[in-house]
Design a protein around this motif. Structure first.
Motif, PDB file in Angstrom:
ATOM      1  N   ASN A 123      -2.999  -0.172  17.518  1.00  0.00           N
ATOM      2  CA  ASN A 123      -3.109  -1.015  16.334  1.00  0.00           C
ATOM      3  C   ASN A 123      -1.957  -0.798  15.355  1.00  0.00           C
ATOM      4  N   GLY A 124      -0.770  -0.534  15.915  1.00  0.00           N
ATOM      5  CA  GLY A 124       0.412  -0.375  15.068  1.00  0.00           C
ATOM      6  C   GLY A 124       0.550   1.010  14.454  1.00  0.00           C
ATOM      7  N   LYS A 125      -0.364   1.918  14.757  1.00  0.00           N
ATOM      8  CA  LYS A 125      -0.313   3.268  14.156  1.00  0.00           C
ATOM      9  C   LYS A 125       0.765   4.129  14.809  1.00  0.00           C
ATOM     10  N   GLY A 237       0.046 -11.504   7.417  1.00  0.00           N
ATOM     11  CA  GLY A 237       0.572 -10.809   8.590  1.00  0.00           C
ATOM     12  C   GLY A 237       0.593 -11.679   9.821  1.00  0.00           C
ATOM     13  N   THR A 238       0.905 -11.062  10.936  1.00  0.00           N
ATOM     14  CA  THR A 238       1.093 -11.845  12.164  1.00  0.00           C
ATOM     15  C   THR A 238      -0.158 -12.601  12.571  1.00  0.00           C
ATOM     16  N   THR A 239      -1.335 -12.012  12.321  1.00  0.00           N
ATOM     17  CA  THR A 239      -2.569 -12.718  12.663  1.00  0.00           C
ATOM     18  C   THR A 239      -3.238 -13.291  11.420  1.00  0.00           C
ATOM     19  N   ASN A 273       1.647   2.850  -3.880  1.00  0.00           N
ATOM     20  CA  ASN A 273       1.113   3.658  -2.794  1.00  0.00           C
ATOM     21  C   ASN A 273       1.155   5.133  -3.195  1.00  0.00           C
ATOM     22  N   LYS A 274       0.150   5.881  -2.769  1.00  0.00           N
ATOM     23  CA  LYS A 274       0.128   7.322  -3.089  1.00  0.00           C
ATOM     24  C   LYS A 274       1.196   8.084  -2.308  1.00  0.00           C
ATOM     25  N   ASP A 275       1.587   7.494  -1.164  1.00  0.00           N
ATOM     26  CA  ASP A 275       2.508   8.184  -0.255  1.00  0.00           C
ATOM     27  C   ASP A 275       3.914   7.597  -0.387  1.00  0.00           C
ATOM     28  N   ASP A 291      -1.791   6.320  -7.674  1.00  0.00           N
ATOM     29  CA  ASP A 291      -3.117   5.916  -7.194  1.00  0.00           C
ATOM     30  C   ASP A 291      -3.364   4.506  -7.731  1.00  0.00           C
ATOM     31  N   VAL A 292      -3.443   3.553  -6.834  1.00  0.00           N
ATOM     32  CA  VAL A 292      -3.530   2.147  -7.266  1.00  0.00           C
ATOM     33  C   VAL A 292      -4.812   1.879  -8.055  1.00  0.00           C
ATOM     34  N   LEU A 293      -5.844   2.648  -7.783  1.00  0.00           N
ATOM     35  CA  LEU A 293      -7.109   2.401  -8.486  1.00  0.00           C
ATOM     36  C   LEU A 293      -7.020   2.847  -9.950  1.00  0.00           C
TER      37      LEU A 293
END
Ligand SMILES: Cc1cc2nc3c(=O)[nH]c(=O)nc-3n(C[C@H](O)[C@H](O)[C@H](O)COP(=O)(O)OP(=O)(O)OC[C@H]3O[C@@H](n4cnc5c(N)ncnc54)[C@H](O)[C@@H]3O)c2cc1C
Length: 306
Positions: A123-125, A237-239, A273-275, A291-293
């Motif tokens: 799944n793209g991971k 995205g693609t789908t 993004n946190k990362d 942290d987006v939240l």
């Protein structure tokens, strides 16, 4: 090395993925020829040999006839690689061509690393590099993975291609419009998208509120849609949908190739993004490490006050 690129058109319009195949073949260092079932007016503007089969005769799509057309072009060109877009057209047609030619297929190529093909999995991971065995292979190339930077002004040398098989048991009937969408992201100038990083369904409201404060629409990555947190019409995205707004804000989205393919043509991309190492940082004009939240409600308030 020679590459035959199988271009795709839909309802009279050449799809941009055809140029992405050219970009991919250039990265391979291959000599290019193309094949298209369409009309001359749709021909890719690339200075290369183009085998053109008349869409009126062979249909918008016919698995058998299009397969024979590609195989006929292969016999004329003798390419090392036969390359398809990784679209529903390519998914269906590429394995038919590979089986007919009795050659291997490498699906969903996203990069070329040290001359080897990189494909995504899980799944793209994850990604792995592969080299096809044998002298010839069929490849499918992920949309958005290779950008065509050249001019679209080359003159193809068009050669009509005919096949003896005149009919097929299958007939293309037409495209059925998708059910009415909750949202039309294709027209949005600002999109704020929620990714898996928002954590749970209730938190999508925080991102939706930020979208509203921006005067934009809510988008989403696929896991958010698959989890049922928002409807499919929000998926980028693609789908999902391919979008190119003036501003795209990716909230808690890692930047998998399938997501990037749908939004990387946006004019300006902000990622929260946190990362800081998340792959989306490579596509983002501005990367906010937070942290987006915590950030999104404050940002929404500031926007409303402005
Ligand atoms: C055939 C196929 C088709 C696909 N089509 C699509 C498609 O159309 N669209 C699509 O999106 N995906 C698609 N995918 C899935 C894709 O490969 C990725 O799995 C998906 O895009 C990941 O979504 P994500 O970025 O939301 O989640 P993740 O990859 O899990 O990333 C979550 C991110 O959130 C960050 N994060 C976590 N908590 C916070 C926080 N509190 N604040 C800020 N950041 C945080 C993390 O650091 C991480 O970077 C497809 C996959 C396949 C195989």
């Amino acid at each position: 090395m020679k590459a035959l690129l199988v271009c795709e058109q839909r309802e009279g319009k050449l799809l941009d993925t055809s140029y992405e195949l050219v970009a991919f073949a250039e990265r391979l260092g291959a000599e290019v020829s193309l094949v298209l079932v369409g009309k001359e007016a749709q021909a890719p503007q690339v200075a290369a040999k183009l085998y053109l089969a008349d869409v009126d005769k062979y249909g918008e799509y016919s698995p058998e006839l299009h397969k024979h057309i590609v195989v006929a072009a292969v016999l004329k060109e003798n390419p090392d690689y036969i390359i398809f877009p990784h679209s529903s057209y390519g998914w269906d047609l590429a394995p038919r061509v590979a089986a007919t030619l009795r050659v291997g297929q490498v699906s969903e190529v996203v990069n070329i690393v040290d001359g080897k093909l990189e494909v995504s999995l899980c799944n793209g991971k994850l990604r792995r590099t592969v080299s096809p065995k044998g002298a010839r292979a069929v490849l499918t190339v992920q949309a958005g993975a290779f950008n065509y930077a050249g001019q679209k002004s080359g003159a193809p040398q068009v050669e009509a291609i005919e096949i003896s098989q005149g009919s097929s048991a299958l007939q293309f009937v037409g495209y059925e419009p998708a059910e009415k969408k909750e949202v039309d992201l294709g027209r949005a100038e600002i999109i704020v998208s929620a990714g898996r990083g928002v954590g749970k369904k209730e938190n999508v409201a925080v991102i939706a509120d930020l979208a509203k404060a921006f005067g934009g629409e809510l988008g989403a990555s696929r896991p958010v849609v698959d989890a049922g947190w928002v409807g499919h019409s929000h998926q980028v995205g693609t789908t999902g949908q391919t979008v190119s707004p003036k501003l795209y804000v990716a909230c808690g989205i890692s930047g998998a190739i399938q997501h990037l393919a749908g939004m990387k043509k946006s004019d300006f991309i902000v990622a929260i993004n946190k990362d800081k190492e998340a792959p989306i940082s490579e596509a983002a004009d501005v990367m906010v490490v937070a942290d987006v939240l915590q950030l999104a409600p404050v940002l929404a308030e500031k926007l409303r006050a402005a």
